[in-house]
Scaffold this motif. Structure first.
Motif, PDB file in Angstrom:
ATOM      1  N   TRP A  58      49.385 -39.418  14.413  1.00  0.00           N
ATOM      2  CA  TRP A  58      47.968 -39.734  14.199  1.00  0.00           C
ATOM      3  C   TRP A  58      47.310 -40.177  15.506  1.00  0.00           C
ATOM      4  CZ3 TRP A  58      43.791 -39.340  11.316  1.00  0.00           C
ATOM      5  CH2 TRP A  58      42.752 -40.258  11.486  1.00  0.00           C
ATOM      6  N   THR A  62      44.159 -38.335  17.558  1.00  0.00           N
ATOM      7  CA  THR A  62      42.864 -39.026  17.662  1.00  0.00           C
ATOM      8  C   THR A  62      42.575 -39.559  19.058  1.00  0.00           C
ATOM      9  OG1 THR A  62      43.936 -41.055  16.842  1.00  0.00           O
ATOM     10  CG2 THR A  62      42.809 -39.663  15.229  1.00  0.00           C
ATOM     11  N   LEU A 292      38.098 -36.539  13.701  1.00  0.00           N
ATOM     12  CA  LEU A 292      38.857 -37.456  12.843  1.00  0.00           C
ATOM     13  C   LEU A 292      38.293 -38.860  12.851  1.00  0.00           C
ATOM     14  CD1 LEU A 292      42.517 -36.267  13.589  1.00  0.00           C
ATOM     15  CD2 LEU A 292      41.048 -35.676  11.649  1.00  0.00           C
ATOM     16  N   VAL A 348      41.866 -40.402   6.127  1.00  0.00           N
ATOM     17  CA  VAL A 348      42.803 -41.197   6.916  1.00  0.00           C
ATOM     18  C   VAL A 348      42.034 -41.815   8.076  1.00  0.00           C
ATOM     19  CG1 VAL A 348      44.909 -41.192   8.291  1.00  0.00           C
ATOM     20  CG2 VAL A 348      44.725 -39.680   6.312  1.00  0.00           C
ATOM     21  N   ALA A 351      46.418 -45.545  11.578  1.00  0.00           N
ATOM     22  CA  ALA A 351      47.820 -45.118  11.643  1.00  0.00           C
ATOM     23  C   ALA A 351      48.592 -45.505  10.385  1.00  0.00           C
ATOM     24  CB  ALA A 351      48.485 -45.729  12.875  1.00  0.00           C
ATOM     25  N   ALA A 354      47.925 -42.937   7.895  1.00  0.00           N
ATOM     26  CA  ALA A 354      48.620 -41.707   8.289  1.00  0.00           C
ATOM     27  C   ALA A 354      50.083 -41.764   7.882  1.00  0.00           C
ATOM     28  CB  ALA A 354      48.490 -41.497   9.797  1.00  0.00           C
TER      29      ALA A 354
END
Length: 444
Positions: A58, A62, A292, A348, A351, A354
């Protein structure tokens, strides 16, 4: 006779379920005997390693630059560290033995549940050979399958009128199909990708003529779920001489047909980029951090009945729900005639969420449901959408609906059964199968 067959299959289910439970019990017992209660710590370390790797992925998606590099390093290092821990405590062999017993338990458990949950499939109707079939073939689809399998020549030998598209000039396939129907075509078919299939299927449904799928595209998801041969598309031509008819649903996004799905959010925005076709991976990695984190692209809200999904990063609306034992349940639809849209929303924001995606459909970040209508709203006037792989931009709100049994599909009489998806492991269901009295029938 069918009662005897069902009873026999039920006893077979019970034996497979008992084998699964026995293998699972042996796996747990082997870990306890070899490591004692420290075995629980071994499993916890493995779970922690997987969660750390998921969180690191994740962070890699990102962020850019140094943070992305470090996150990728952590995603690789986490499982290695777990293995090193097992070696250091001298119990790697115990974990490997546990896995050697646990994997067969999972496989046999799913096999038993798959038999229990297998769908009956859509009804088949007798269908005489068409008198004036009209087929559209895209020579570029699937890396040139039309030419490689001599599809145009074979179809003409079977009496079909075939139009092979000119790659150098754009042709409106829906208009070609409409003109063919006006000229007396009693069957429309496509050898091409799912996007082209959807356009012509819409014309077929509107005029009430049967539609034939020839699996000459790259992925052929619609053909897969119809049980057609994706390795040899020429076998689909058998439907011209010895076919049966199925009635399947069609999804609609506004007034446009989709046979597979419509995607919103990050993926739909990425495929809109002019740079995507030239370098898919680089473009995706470049755009994902802002998408995201909601710094780029419209902010979505999804309404299905009384359920609202707020600010999802990705939404998939499918013509009938996807099933499966994979985390998101993507890949296959066991039925195309349930009369319901499938809805998958991914939300999401950090983290921890995720890492929770490892739980699949039970994870807090994944919403899965079915609906007759889905409304996707955005904080912008237009929304990027991927419709059966085609990149579009549509005005907000976008309304998705389904029309049950709208499409008559002509398929070969002799074809393989559409592959069944892997069901999630249901321990309670396994116990019912293993210890039920008198055999289990197919629906049991």
């Amino acid at each position: 006779m069918s009662d005897l067959t069902n009873a026999a299959s039920g006893r077979g289910q019970g034996r497979i379920a008992r084998l699964s439970l026995a293998a699972g019990a042996a796996a747990v017992l082997s870990l306890l005997l070899s490591a004692g209660f420290a075995g629980i710590a071994l499993l916890a370390a493995g779970a922690a390693g997987l969660a750390t790797a998921a969180a690191a992925i994740w962070w890699a998606l990102t962020h850019r630059g140094v943070v992305r590099v470090l996150a990728v390093a952590l995603a690789l290092a986490a499982p290695i560290a777990v293995l090193a821990f097992y070696v250091a405590v001298g119990l790697l062999w115990a974990v490997l033995l546990f896995l050697a017993l646990w994997m067969p338990a999972m496989l046999t458990g799913r096999a038993a549940l798959r038999w229990r949950d297998r769908p009956s499939g859509p009804a088949e109707y007798p269908a005489p050979p068409p008198e004036h079939p009209f087929l559209i073939m895209n020579p570029r689809s699937g890396g040139g399958k039309v030419e490689r399998f001599r599809l145009a020549g074979r179809a003409r030998e079977l009496g079909a009128d075939v139009v092979v598209l000119d790659p150098a000039h754009h042709q409106d396939v829906a208009e070609l199909a409409r003109l063919a129907v006006a000229d007396g075509a009693d069957l429309l078919g496509v050898a091409g990708g799912d996007g082209t299939q959807a356009l012509v299927a819409g014309v077929a449904a509107r005029h009430g003529v049967p539609f034939m799928v020839i699996s000459a595209g790259t992925r052929n998801h619609f053909a897969l779920d119809l049980g057609l041969d994706r390795d040899d598309p020429s076998r689909c031509l058998d439907a011209l001489t010895d076919g049966v008819e199925l009635r399947v649903d069609l999804g609609f996004i506004g007034d446009r047909v989709f046979v597979n799905n419509a995607s919103f959010g990050a993926y739909a925005a990425v495929v809109q980029s002019p740079a995507y076709r030239a370098d898919k991976m680089r473009t995706t990695l470049e755009m994902l951090p802002e998408l995201l984190a909601h710094h780029r692209g419209p902010r979505l809200t999804v309404h299905t009945g009384n359920v609202v999904i707020s600010a999802p990063q990705a939404v998939l609306v499918s013509n009938n729900p996807y099933q499966g034992g994979d985390p998101a349940g993507l890949g296959r639809r066991e039925r195309l005639d349930t009369g319901a849209l499938g809805v998958l929303g991914v939300t999401v924001d950090n983290a921890v969420q995720a890492a929770g995606m490892l739980r699949g459909r039970r994870g807090a970040g994944l919403t899965a449901m079915t609906a007759a209508e889905v409304v996707v709203r955005a904080d912008a006037q237009e929304v990027p959408v991927g419709v059966d792989g085609e990149a579009l931009t549509l005005p907000s709100p976008v309304i998705c609906t389904i029309r049950p049994g709208a499409l008559r599909v002509r398929v070969p009489r002799h074809r393989r059964t559409a592959p069944r998806a892997k069901p999630p492991l249901d321990l309670r269901g396994l116990f019912r199968l293993a210890f039920a009295r008198g055999g289990i029938t197919r629906g049991g």
